[in-house]
Structures are given as structure tokens and as C-alpha cells.
Motif scaffolding. Structure first.
Motif, short mmCIF file in Angstrom:
data_model
loop_
_atom_site.label_atom_id
_atom_site.label_comp_id
_atom_site.label_asym_id
_atom_site.label_seq_id
_atom_site.Cartn_x
_atom_site.Cartn_y
_atom_site.Cartn_z
N LYS A 16 0.83 -1.43 -0.02
CA LYS A 16 -0.15 0.13 -0.07
C LYS A 16 0.83 1.29 -0.27
O LYS A 16 0.53 2.30 -0.57
CB LYS A 16 -0.79 0.02 1.36
CG LYS A 16 -2.28 -1.40 0.79
CD LYS A 16 -2.98 -0.91 2.32
CE LYS A 16 -4.04 -2.49 2.40
NZ LYS A 16 -5.10 -2.08 3.65
N ALA A 17 2.32 1.32 0.40
CA ALA A 17 3.00 2.55 0.47
C ALA A 17 3.57 2.71 -0.14
O ALA A 17 3.93 3.40 -1.45
CB ALA A 17 4.04 2.38 1.94
N ALA A 39 1.40 1.75 -3.66
CA ALA A 39 1.14 2.12 -4.74
C ALA A 39 0.48 3.73 -4.19
O ALA A 39 0.41 4.34 -4.94
CB ALA A 39 -0.60 1.36 -4.42
N GLU A 40 1.36 4.02 -2.95
CA GLU A 40 0.93 5.41 -2.36
C GLU A 40 1.76 5.87 -2.95
O GLU A 40 1.12 7.52 -3.51
CB GLU A 40 0.40 5.79 -0.94
CG GLU A 40 0.12 6.92 -0.71
CD GLU A 40 0.13 6.94 1.15
OE1 GLU A 40 -0.32 8.21 1.27
OE2 GLU A 40 0.26 6.14 1.30
N ALA A 41 3.26 6.33 -2.83
CA ALA A 41 4.17 6.16 -3.20
C ALA A 41 4.27 6.88 -4.81
O ALA A 41 5.09 7.72 -5.30
CB ALA A 41 5.04 5.70 -2.65
N ASP A 71 2.03 6.67 -7.13
CA ASP A 71 1.23 8.55 -7.59
C ASP A 71 0.58 7.68 -9.05
O ASP A 71 0.65 8.13 -10.03
CB ASP A 71 2.13 9.80 -7.88
CG ASP A 71 0.86 10.71 -8.71
OD1 ASP A 71 -0.01 10.88 -8.19
OD2 ASP A 71 2.12 11.21 -9.02
#
Length: 222
Positions: free
Chosen positions: A24-25, A27-29, A31
Motif C-alpha cells: 500500500k505504501a 502504491a501511494e508513493a 502516484d
């Protein structure tokens, strides 16, 4: 508290899988470069699905961001799914020595659309990308040395495609008369055979001495 009221303590929530937290980290980073995060092998492996056009940006992030620090690309391979529109999955296995974790990054493509090469991120992937091109036929845009690496010079086709014929028309062998390596028609030294890999114990339907039991059943006890 009332007599009939029973105090119930809420059970503590189970901790989230650390690999899923890592996914998840990422995927969030990333963008928008990541299209899916999943766990494989009963939650023991992290699989990140990415957009093909954003592959180089994502790989650079995974290498340089200290939260991830995937310093090494251990392997690149391709998988063929002929029934899909984008039949090839290109799989990158990354290793972080700093954090002692791994991630599998997957992108998809078809026979005509090239995949961006990550040789600028990890120069050692040249060998892996050449192998994926040779065996499966995935084209890597920006790869400066896209030559065959396992098959012979002049080989046609890609042997690990599911629709590749099992036998070809020519073969490479050492010609004793010419005293050199030469092409020639395929010669099958023997006919194809059907092998039975069942063990002897599984193949046996009766054991020595069983005939006496059957005989006693037919004749009856003495």
C-alpha cells in the motif's frame, strides 16, 4: 453497571500483514503507476501490478526511496498466457538488502508493444531482458543489446511461447563429414514413446498370494 449487563471486552484487531502495508505504501508513493497490490503464496509474497508505460519511474522509486530501498533486481522473466489480449506478463523480482524484503513487480504486454527497459536502473538486467526476448519474444524498448542469448544464431521463433511447435524443420549439430557445426534436417533417432511414471507399487493391483484368497472364496473353507 446493571446486574444483567455483561461487560464484553473487544478482541484486539489482528495486525495487518507487513507485506500488504508495504504494498500500500508503494502504491501511494507511485502516484498512479501501480494498478494492483496482492499477496501470493498464502500471504508470504508481495505482488505489485504496474502500468507498462510507468515502469521505469516506478523502478527508480523502488530503488531510490529509502522506505523501500530495493537495491537489486534479482531476476526478470516472462510468462505466456495465449488466451489474453496482452498475453505476456513480464515479472521483476526485487530484493532490498537494507530492509530484508522482496517484491514482485508485474507488467503486461502483447506481441507488438515493447516494454520499457530498466537497464538504466539496474544495468545487470541486460542478461535477463535478453533471455526474455529470446525465449518468449518480449521486446524491450531502450535495451542497447537485444540479442539472443540462449538459442542459436539465426534461430526463428521463441521456444517458451505456448504455441511454439514442439519440433522444428532444421537443427544445429556437428557434422562429422564436414568437420564443423552445420544446419541440417531434424533427425529423430527413435520414435516418440509414452512413458509410465507410476511407481511399481501404485501399478500393482494384486500382491503375491492374493490368488489363494480368491481361490478360497470360490471353493469355500476346507
Amino acid at each position: 453497571m446493571a446486574e444483567n449487563e455483561i461487560a464484553t471486552a473487544e478482541a484486539p484487531a489482528a495486525p495487518e500483514n507487513p507485506l500488504l502495508v508495504l504494498g500500500k505504501a508503494i502504491a501511494e508513493a507511485a502516484d498512479g503507476a501501480v494498478t494492483g497490490v496482492d499477496l501470493a503464496r498464502f500471504g508470504q509474497e508481495l505482488v505489485v501490478t504496474a502500468q507498462r508505460d510507468s515502469l521505469v519511474t516506478l523502478m527508480t522509486l523502488l530503488r531510490d526511496d529509502p522506505r523501500f530501498a530495493f537495491e537489486q533486481c534479482m531476476d526478470v522473466c516472462a510468462v505466456d498466457w495465449p488466451d489474453k489480449a496482452e498475453r505476456f506478463e513480464v515479472v521483476y523480482n526485487l530484493l532490498s538488502l537494507s530492509h530484508n524484503h522482496r517484491v514482485r513487480v508485474v507488467v503486461t504486454t502483447d506481441e507488438a508493444t515493447p516494454v520499457p527497459s530498466v537497464v538504466g536502473v539496474w544495468p545487470a538486467v541486460t542478461w535477463f531482458e535478453r533471455e526474455a526476448w529470446d525465449m518468449v519474444g518480449v521486446v524491450f524498448a531502450g535495451q542497447p543489446d537485444l540479442r539472443r542469448i540462449l538459442t542459436d544464431y539465426g534461430f526463428e521463433g521463441h521456444p517458451l511461447r505456448k504455441d511454439f511447435p514442439l519440433t522444428g524443420f532444421v537443427e544445429l549439430r556437428y557434422d562429422e563429414e564436414l568437420k564443423r557445426v552445420a544446419y541440417g534436417p531434424v533427425e529423430l533417432k527413435q520414435e516418440f514413446r509414452d512413458f509410465d511414471f507410476m511407481s511399481p507399487w501404485e501399478a500393482m493391483t494384486s500382491l503375491p498370494g492374493d490368488e489363494k484368497v480368491h481361490q478360497n472364496r470360490l471353493e469355500g473353507p476346507a
